[in-house]
Motif scaffolding. Structure first.
Motif, PDB file in Angstrom:
ATOM      1  N   VAL A   1       1.061 -58.670 -37.975  1.00 20.91           N
ATOM      2  CA  VAL A   1      -0.240 -59.328 -38.155  1.00 20.91           C
ATOM      3  C   VAL A   1      -0.273 -60.314 -39.316  1.00 20.91           C
ATOM      4  O   VAL A   1      -1.283 -61.005 -39.510  1.00 20.91           O
ATOM      5  CB  VAL A   1      -1.351 -58.267 -38.361  1.00 20.91           C
ATOM      6  CG1 VAL A   1      -1.415 -57.321 -37.180  1.00 20.91           C
ATOM      7  CG2 VAL A   1      -1.153 -57.495 -39.656  1.00 20.91           C
ATOM      8  N   GLY A   2       0.784 -60.386 -40.086  1.00 18.26           N
ATOM      9  CA  GLY A   2       0.803 -61.279 -41.236  1.00 18.26           C
ATOM     10  C   GLY A   2       0.669 -60.506 -42.538  1.00 18.26           C
ATOM     11  O   GLY A   2      -0.128 -59.569 -42.621  1.00 18.26           O
ATOM     12  N   ARG A   3       1.457 -60.903 -43.533  1.00 15.03           N
ATOM     13  CA  ARG A   3       1.466 -60.160 -44.785  1.00 15.03           C
ATOM     14  C   ARG A   3       0.097 -60.134 -45.454  1.00 15.03           C
ATOM     15  O   ARG A   3      -0.304 -59.121 -46.032  1.00 15.03           O
ATOM     16  CB  ARG A   3       2.508 -60.764 -45.743  1.00 15.03           C
ATOM     17  CG  ARG A   3       2.605 -60.008 -47.057  1.00 15.03           C
ATOM     18  CD  ARG A   3       3.783 -60.433 -47.904  1.00 15.03           C
ATOM     19  NE  ARG A   3       3.856 -59.605 -49.088  1.00 15.03           N
ATOM     20  CZ  ARG A   3       4.406 -58.415 -49.139  1.00 15.03           C
ATOM     21  NH1 ARG A   3       4.931 -57.899 -48.035  1.00 15.03           N
ATOM     22  NH2 ARG A   3       4.435 -57.717 -50.256  1.00 15.03           N
ATOM     23  N   ASP A   4      -0.627 -61.232 -45.374  1.00 12.31           N
ATOM     24  CA  ASP A   4      -1.916 -61.311 -46.064  1.00 12.31           C
ATOM     25  C   ASP A   4      -2.992 -60.450 -45.417  1.00 12.31           C
ATOM     26  O   ASP A   4      -4.063 -60.257 -45.998  1.00 12.31           O
ATOM     27  CB  ASP A   4      -2.397 -62.760 -46.119  1.00 12.31           C
ATOM     28  CG  ASP A   4      -1.516 -63.641 -47.002  1.00 12.31           C
ATOM     29  OD1 ASP A   4      -0.784 -63.073 -47.847  1.00 12.31           O
ATOM     30  OD2 ASP A   4      -1.550 -64.874 -46.834  1.00 12.31           O
ATOM     31  N   ALA A   5      -2.742 -59.936 -44.218  1.00 17.30           N
ATOM     32  CA  ALA A   5      -3.760 -59.147 -43.527  1.00 17.30           C
ATOM     33  C   ALA A   5      -3.869 -57.728 -44.065  1.00 17.30           C
ATOM     34  O   ALA A   5      -4.882 -57.053 -43.837  1.00 17.30           O
ATOM     35  CB  ALA A   5      -3.456 -59.096 -42.032  1.00 17.30           C
ATOM     36  N   VAL A   6      -2.843 -57.264 -44.770  1.00 12.34           N
ATOM     37  CA  VAL A   6      -2.840 -55.908 -45.326  1.00 12.34           C
ATOM     38  C   VAL A   6      -2.518 -55.997 -46.808  1.00 12.34           C
ATOM     39  O   VAL A   6      -1.390 -56.346 -47.186  1.00 12.34           O
ATOM     40  CB  VAL A   6      -1.817 -54.998 -44.611  1.00 12.34           C
ATOM     41  CG1 VAL A   6      -1.912 -53.573 -45.163  1.00 12.34           C
ATOM     42  CG2 VAL A   6      -2.044 -54.997 -43.108  1.00 12.34           C
ATOM     43  N   ALA A   7      -3.501 -55.699 -47.642  1.00 10.09           N
ATOM     44  CA  ALA A   7      -3.334 -55.797 -49.090  1.00 10.09           C
ATOM     45  C   ALA A   7      -2.911 -54.459 -49.675  1.00 10.09           C
ATOM     46  O   ALA A   7      -3.350 -53.397 -49.209  1.00 10.09           O
ATOM     47  CB  ALA A   7      -4.633 -56.256 -49.740  1.00 10.09           C
ATOM     48  N   SER A   8      -2.057 -54.501 -50.691  1.00  9.36           N
ATOM     49  CA  SER A   8      -1.662 -53.292 -51.419  1.00  9.36           C
ATOM     50  C   SER A   8      -2.699 -52.988 -52.487  1.00  9.36           C
ATOM     51  O   SER A   8      -3.258 -53.898 -53.108  1.00  9.36           O
ATOM     52  CB  SER A   8      -0.293 -53.488 -52.076  1.00  9.36           C
ATOM     53  OG  SER A   8       0.697 -53.706 -51.094  1.00  9.36           O
ATOM     54  N   GLU A   9      -2.944 -51.714 -52.692  1.00 11.86           N
ATOM     55  CA  GLU A   9      -3.920 -51.268 -53.668  1.00 11.86           C
ATOM     56  C   GLU A   9      -3.230 -50.377 -54.709  1.00 11.86           C
ATOM     57  O   GLU A   9      -2.188 -49.782 -54.437  1.00 11.86           O
ATOM     58  CB  GLU A   9      -5.035 -50.475 -52.984  1.00 11.86           C
ATOM     59  CG  GLU A   9      -5.877 -51.286 -52.021  1.00 11.86           C
ATOM     60  CD  GLU A   9      -6.732 -52.326 -52.711  1.00 11.86           C
ATOM     61  OE1 GLU A   9      -7.195 -52.052 -53.849  1.00 11.86           O
ATOM     62  OE2 GLU A   9      -6.941 -53.407 -52.133  1.00 11.86           O
ATOM     63  N   PRO A  10      -3.803 -50.286 -55.909  1.00 14.57           N
ATOM     64  CA  PRO A  10      -3.216 -49.422 -56.935  1.00 14.57           C
ATOM     65  C   PRO A  10      -3.088 -47.975 -56.437  1.00 14.57           C
ATOM     66  O   PRO A  10      -3.950 -47.483 -55.708  1.00 14.57           O
ATOM     67  CB  PRO A  10      -4.215 -49.523 -58.089  1.00 14.57           C
ATOM     68  CG  PRO A  10      -4.901 -50.837 -57.896  1.00 14.57           C
ATOM     69  CD  PRO A  10      -4.979 -51.023 -56.412  1.00 14.57           C
ATOM     70  N   GLY A  11      -2.000 -47.333 -56.812  1.00 16.35           N
ATOM     71  CA  GLY A  11      -1.806 -45.946 -56.424  1.00 16.35           C
ATOM     72  C   GLY A  11      -1.169 -45.765 -55.064  1.00 16.35           C
ATOM     73  O   GLY A  11      -1.069 -44.650 -54.568  1.00 16.35           O
ATOM     74  N   GLY A  12      -0.752 -46.853 -54.438  1.00 22.35           N
ATOM     75  CA  GLY A  12      -0.060 -46.751 -53.161  1.00 22.35           C
ATOM     76  C   GLY A  12      -0.938 -46.894 -51.944  1.00 22.35           C
ATOM     77  O   GLY A  12      -0.456 -46.740 -50.821  1.00 22.35           O
ATOM     78  N   GLY A  13      -2.219 -47.168 -52.127  1.00 20.94           N
ATOM     79  CA  GLY A  13      -3.107 -47.352 -50.992  1.00 20.94           C
ATOM     80  C   GLY A  13      -3.019 -48.748 -50.407  1.00 20.94           C
ATOM     81  O   GLY A  13      -2.354 -49.635 -50.956  1.00 20.94           O
ATOM     82  N   TYR A  14      -3.718 -48.939 -49.279  1.00 20.83           N
ATOM     83  CA  TYR A  14      -3.703 -50.245 -48.606  1.00 20.83           C
ATOM     84  C   TYR A  14      -5.101 -50.579 -48.093  1.00 20.83           C
ATOM     85  O   TYR A  14      -5.949 -49.691 -47.911  1.00 20.83           O
ATOM     86  CB  TYR A  14      -2.708 -50.238 -47.441  1.00 20.83           C
ATOM     87  CG  TYR A  14      -1.283 -50.018 -47.879  1.00 20.83           C
ATOM     88  CD1 TYR A  14      -0.493 -51.079 -48.305  1.00 20.83           C
ATOM     89  CD2 TYR A  14      -0.731 -48.732 -47.888  1.00 20.83           C
ATOM     90  CE1 TYR A  14       0.816 -50.876 -48.720  1.00 20.83           C
ATOM     91  CE2 TYR A  14       0.578 -48.516 -48.311  1.00 20.83           C
ATOM     92  CZ  TYR A  14       1.346 -49.591 -48.729  1.00 20.83           C
ATOM     93  OH  TYR A  14       2.633 -49.392 -49.156  1.00 20.83           O
ATOM     94  N   ARG A  15      -5.332 -51.870 -47.861  1.00 24.83           N
ATOM     95  CA  ARG A  15      -6.645 -52.340 -47.410  1.00 24.83           C
ATOM     96  C   ARG A  15      -6.447 -53.395 -46.338  1.00 24.83           C
ATOM     97  O   ARG A  15      -5.662 -54.333 -46.506  1.00 24.83           O
ATOM     98  CB  ARG A  15      -7.430 -52.912 -48.588  1.00 24.83           C
ATOM     99  CG  ARG A  15      -8.737 -53.612 -48.206  1.00 24.83           C
ATOM    100  CD  ARG A  15      -9.522 -54.001 -49.469  1.00 24.83           C
ATOM    101  NE  ARG A  15      -8.712 -54.734 -50.420  1.00 24.83           N
ATOM    102  CZ  ARG A  15      -8.544 -56.065 -50.419  1.00 24.83           C
ATOM    103  NH1 ARG A  15      -9.138 -56.803 -49.488  1.00 24.83           N
ATOM    104  NH2 ARG A  15      -7.791 -56.649 -51.335  1.00 24.83           N
TER     105      ARG A  15
END
Length: 300
Positions: A74-88
């Protein structure tokens, strides 16, 4: 990008072309992220939802690899990394069909409340068309998570049928109501709407048969008699009452009158719905028919 979780998970790119999602785990990850579109999802939550009771030995590493596969699709920018190992998932809520469905359900119910059944019918038909199969179909343990979306779908079906009846389009309501009764045979609200639609279509004999079927199913399954709304409808049918709804003041002796508000209120059954996590739908004997009806579509 658009994301669909009302059925097997699917993604469409900006041009409307489907994005291939190879493998159930990848679709599970899309489903969990889409449920929380625009919000961070902790790593532990993602692992628990994607693998349920069978996480891999290196669950964090497996999740990271799965996210890498999703970004490739889906594209790298579609899934953001979050602090602590989470994703958005970087997406607006209404880019996800489930969230769009809730918005449309809220708007359709509001149209009914303000006395605009034509607008309600259009909006609710659009909402129901978003469903392609069971909600959150790719989650390994979907039952609890899917309970609320499935309940909201029943609310949309009730409201759409009520809009048809208000517009004098009883024949248009019959296929939806027959499907609903077949899927939820203990739901008295759907049975009442089916009887009303048959009567409005001039099919009194069929309406009487629908009541008898309801009475038989309730007796054989629950050992219970039909509720007040069904009994009042039956009394009106026996009187050959031409009105679209039974008049509480004209109910037969010993037959409890239906709840006030047999028009807009009846679209949701004999009582108001409740949130799926607060208990079964009031006014129905089917615990699977729990459905919030007014102001419970959970926007936001």
């Amino acid at each position: 990008m658009r994301y669909s979780v009302l059925g097997v998970a699917q993604v469409w790119d900006g041009g409307g072309a489907p994005v291939p999602l190879a493998g159930g785990r990848l679709r599970s990850l899309v489903t969990v992220l889409a449920l929380h579109a625009g919000r961070a999802v902790p790593q532990d939550t993602l692992i628990a939802e994607v693998w349920a009771d069978a996480p891999p030995a290196d669950a964090a590493g497996a999740l990271q690899a799965l996210v890498a596969r999703l970004r490739k699709a889906v594209g790298r920018d579609a899934v953001a990394s979050e602090p602590g190992g989470g994703y958005r998932l970087v997406a607006e809520r209404d880019a996800v069909d489930l969230h769009l469905f809730e918005t449309l359900l809220h708007d359709g119910e509001a149209a009914l409340d303000r006395g605009d059944p034509a607008a309600a019918r259009t909006t609710l038909s659009r909402a129901l068309a978003l469903w392609r199969g069971p909600a959150l179909a790719d989650l390994p343990d979907r039952a609890a998570a899917a309970a609320r979306p499935e309940a909201l779908r029943l609310a949309a079906m009730r409201a759409r049928a009520e809009a048809d009846l208000a517009l004098g389009r009883a024949a248009d309501a019959l296929p939806l109501l027959r499907e609903a009764v077949a899927d939820h045979p203990l739901d008295e609200a759907f049975r009442a709407q089916l009887i009303r639609a048959l009567r409005a279509a001039g099919r009194t004999a069929d309406a009487l048969m629908a009541y008898e079927d309801a009475r038989t199913v309730l007796a054989e399954t629950l050992g219970a008699d039909p509720g007040p709304e069904l009994r009042a409808l039956h009394a009106a049918l026996l009187r050959q009452d031409p009105r679209p709804d039974p008049d509480p003041d004209m109910a037969s002796p010993g037959v409890p009158a239906p709840a006030p508000g047999g028009g807009a209120g009846a679209r949701a059954g004999a009582g108001r719905g409740v949130d799926a996590d607060r208990g079964p739908y009031q006014g129905t004997a089917d615990p699977q028919a729990a459905a919030p009806v007014r102001g419970t579509s959970g926007r936001g």
